[in-house]
Design an enzyme around this catalytic site. Structure first.
Site, PDB file in Angstrom:
ATOM      1  CE1 TYR B 101      -3.701   2.469   0.880  1.00 26.97           C
ATOM      2  CE2 TYR B 101      -2.072   3.385   2.242  1.00 26.97           C
ATOM      3  CZ  TYR B 101      -3.141   3.524   1.776  1.00 26.97           C
ATOM      4  OH  TYR B 101      -3.882   4.554   1.875  1.00 26.97           O
ATOM      5  CD  GLU B 191      -6.179   4.548  -1.027  1.00 26.10           C
ATOM      6  OE1 GLU B 191      -5.878   4.657   0.342  1.00 26.10           O
ATOM      7  OE2 GLU B 191      -7.152   4.078  -1.618  1.00 26.10           O
TER       8      GLU B 191
END
Lengths: 289, 380
Positions: B101, B191
């Site tokens: 991530y 993101e």
């Protein structure tokens, strides 16, 4: 006594020739605030409301010895004005402007901090020490010198609470609107120590809302470091998640930044929280004994 | 403003952040054409502004050519968390050797921009943050430096995500580009979840999500076309154009208030006394009577309204201007419900004088108004 500003504070106005800037400058002068000049790039050398206009904050500070600047500059030009203030030798900047891009505010905050300038706002009503100095847009008549300090993320909601404190005869030491944006220069925890140290402030009211964790951080600070009583009010119990409720910073992102969660955490830290506005005064009175 | 995955990936590619090719289809036939050109296998991904697309059946891998049409049809027929799927992204399926991530966002608490990383991947990133906070990596940068970050300084962070030095270097390079993208597009979030290593050892942004600061849209004409009207409420957008903040809720009491905090507190007070607010409405800090008329128009669009509560604490806003706006609204619309008005502050007397002799109910406190409104609002 009071915090941050008093009758000796010398103030300049950035954006003094604008519609809002000139109107509120007149209001502040009427209140007795020492407005010593204004800044509008390109209009240096002229005057307005019998105050000299300068091209930059640095020039204004040099000529007037001002301590504080209040800014009414439109959002698009706010970053340049804030950077001007950062490098001017001013001690505090009060940014009234709403709608400043967050990254502009952040960059300006970094420059102000590096130069030791305290920032109040942006997107705030300013601050007032009743009877001495008003640097902001709040209606003067609802305030009265007294014993409660107030810190709030909101404008009109603060007026509502101040009005009740005044009607009840309690009055205020200093009231500060810290602003409704995600990135603000002064948070609850930055100002609470000043009220704790101020001999005239007997109790503090903090007015928060949905979004962020500042109220929770304040609760932990209060529990660990403050002897004076603090009363809270949190707006937005009925706010739906994911929606920006007017203020850019007022948005419920997760379960931790709801009004209910904040109330719970404040109360767990021993801070009474009013559910309706009129209960704020009742809780303050109870705390004052 | 949220933008879609395919839009975020367009921006990624513009900034040199490796992301799989892909094209958007609004019909199953278009999806077939794209997949045929691209070659199987492909992934078909619903483009909607909600999380949990995969769980809702909005992301499917298709290996056989003759299945593309039926899968695309199925996804295009979905409604995920109230949002209809109108577009799908068709993108080549990639072999995933490792996934992590990575994001960059504004941390309002720290008053800084921060990279967030997690070597365990980001399937349940919020859960991981709670149960294993030590696994969440942070690297703060300033707004002043964010557009031109130094790759060497990002390498230690990237090395915690990827053991392989080549992959870590690629990730650090990607972070430099993310920083530039973040600043230049006034993002509040970029993101990449997941950021993956494929079977060739390349580091690729497999999924992308971005949010743009609404306050900065005035200087991003190039992004206005990215707005998805399906996930925006037209009334809310109209209100914004008029300088108001408006959000429709499902109650029976229309609210018109000046100031966002007081507007929320007014809704809360109504609820406290047993009523339910039909909307959030902040008429803003100035006092143009026209704004009041627009506000009434918004409120009255809701057929479920039983009463309207106007709560004004005048500061910049002048009570007489609000009163004028209310009277103009009464003339312009046939208001079918009672209006309860509370005016305090700047030019309060003038405002009240204007309303005298009308059928409008005036009250002196918010609570009195809320109690009255709640009573009318709960009548069936």
């Amino acid at each position: 006594m009071s915090i941050l500003i008093d009758k000796n504070t010398k103030v300049i106005v950035q954006g003094i020739t604008g519609r809002d800037g000139s109107f509120h400058t007149g209001q502040m002068i009427d209140y007795g605030t020492q407005i010593v000049g204004g800044v509008t790039p390109g209009k240096g050398g002229q005057s307005i409301l019998d105050r000299p206009i300068f091209n930059s904050c640095a020039e204004a500070v040099k000529a007037t010895g001002a301590d504080v600047s209040i800014m009414y500059v439109p959002a698009k030009f706010a970053k340049a004005a804030m950077l001007d203030a950062a490098h001017s030798g001013i001690k505090m900047l009060v940014a009234i402007t709403e709608g400043i891009p967050t990254l502009d505010a952040l960059e300006a905050y970094e420059a102000l901090k590096a130069n030791g300038v305290r920032l109040i706002g942006p997107n705030c009503p300013g601050l007032i020490t009743p009877g001495q100095c008003k640097i902001g847009i709040m209606p003067a008549s609802i305030h009265k010198p007294g014993k409660v300090g107030l810190i709030s993320r909101s404008g009109t909601l603060t007026y509502e609470i101040v009005h009740e404190l005044t009607l009840d005869g309690i009055g205020e030491t200093t009231c500060i609107g810290i602003g409704g944006d995600p990135v603000i220069g002064s948070k609850f925890v930055d100002l609470l120590p000043l009220f704790e140290a101020d001999p005239e402030t007997e109790a503090v009211v903090i007015v928060g809302e949905i979004g962020g964790q500042d109220e929770v951080i304040a609760a932990n600070y209060i529990k660990a470091h403050m002897k004076k009583p603090v009363v809270g009010f949190m707006a937005g119990l009925t706010a739906p998640p994911g929606k920006r409720m007017g203020h850019a910073g007022a948005i419920v992102g997760g379960e931790d930044d709801t009004a209910a969660s904040k109330i719970e955490k404040l109360e767990a830290a021993g801070i009474p929280v009013a559910r309706i506005i009129s209960d704020v005064v009742k809780l303050v009175k109870k705390q004052l004994g | 403003m949220k933008i879609h995955e395919y839009q975020a990936k367009e921006l990624f590619r513009q900034y040199g952040i490796p992301a799989p090719d892909g094209a958007v289809a609004t019909t199953a036939d278009e999806a077939v054409a794209i997949a045929t050109k691209m070659g199987l296998p492909v992934v078909i991904k619903a483009q909607v502004h909600v999380g949990g697309r995969g769980k809702a059946g909005g992301v499917k891998v298709v290996t056989e050519k003759d299945q593309v049409k039926s899968v695309a049809e199925k996804i295009l027929a979905l409604t995920i968390k109230d949002l209809p799927v109108r577009k799908v992204l068709v993108t080549p399926a990639v072999v995933i050797k490792k996934e992590v991530y990575l994001s960059i966002l504004i941390d309002r608490g720290a008053r800084a921009i921060v990279f967030i990383g997690c070597a365990d991947g980001g399937v349940e990133i919020e859960e991981t943050a709670k149960t294993h906070p030590e696994k969440i990596l942070r690297h703060e940068v300033t707004a002043t430096e964010c557009a031109k970050l130094d790759k060497a300084k990002l390498l230690p962070f990237a090395s915690k995500l990827f053991d392989d030095p080549k992959q870590a270097a690629a990730a650090a390079d990607m972070m430099v580009k993310m920083g530039k993208l973040f600043m230049e597009k006034d993002a509040s979030l970029v993101e990449i979840n997941p950021l993956i290593v494929d079977d060739k050892g390349e580091v690729i942004a497999l999924d992308g999500k971005m949010m743009i600061d609404d306050n900065a849209l005035f200087r991003h004409d190039e992004l206005i076309g990215y707005r998805d009207m399906d996930s925006e409420d037209q009334d809310e957008l109209d209100a914004k154009d008029a300088g108001l903040s408006f959000i429709r809720l499902d109650g029976t009491i229309g609210c018109m208030v000046n100031g966002a905090g007081l507007a929320m507190a007014t809704m809360d007070t109504i609820k406290h006394f047993g009523g339910s607010p039909a909307n959030f409405l902040d008429v803003g800090g100035s006092s143009d009577p026209k704004k009041v008329v627009i506000a009434f128009k918004m409120i009255l669009k809701d057929p479920g309204i039983k009463v309207i509560l106007v709560n004004i604490f005048g500061g910049i806003t002048r009570c007489d201007d609000i009163a004028k706006g209310i009277l103009a609204s009464m003339q312009e619309f046939n208001v079918p419900v009672p209006i309860i008005i509370r005016l305090v502050g700047t030019n309060e007397k003038e405002g009240r004088a204007l309303l005298e002799g009308t059928a409008l109910t005036t009250v002196t406190s918010l609570e009195e108004g809320a109690v009255k409104a709640a009573k009318i609002g709960s009548l069936t």
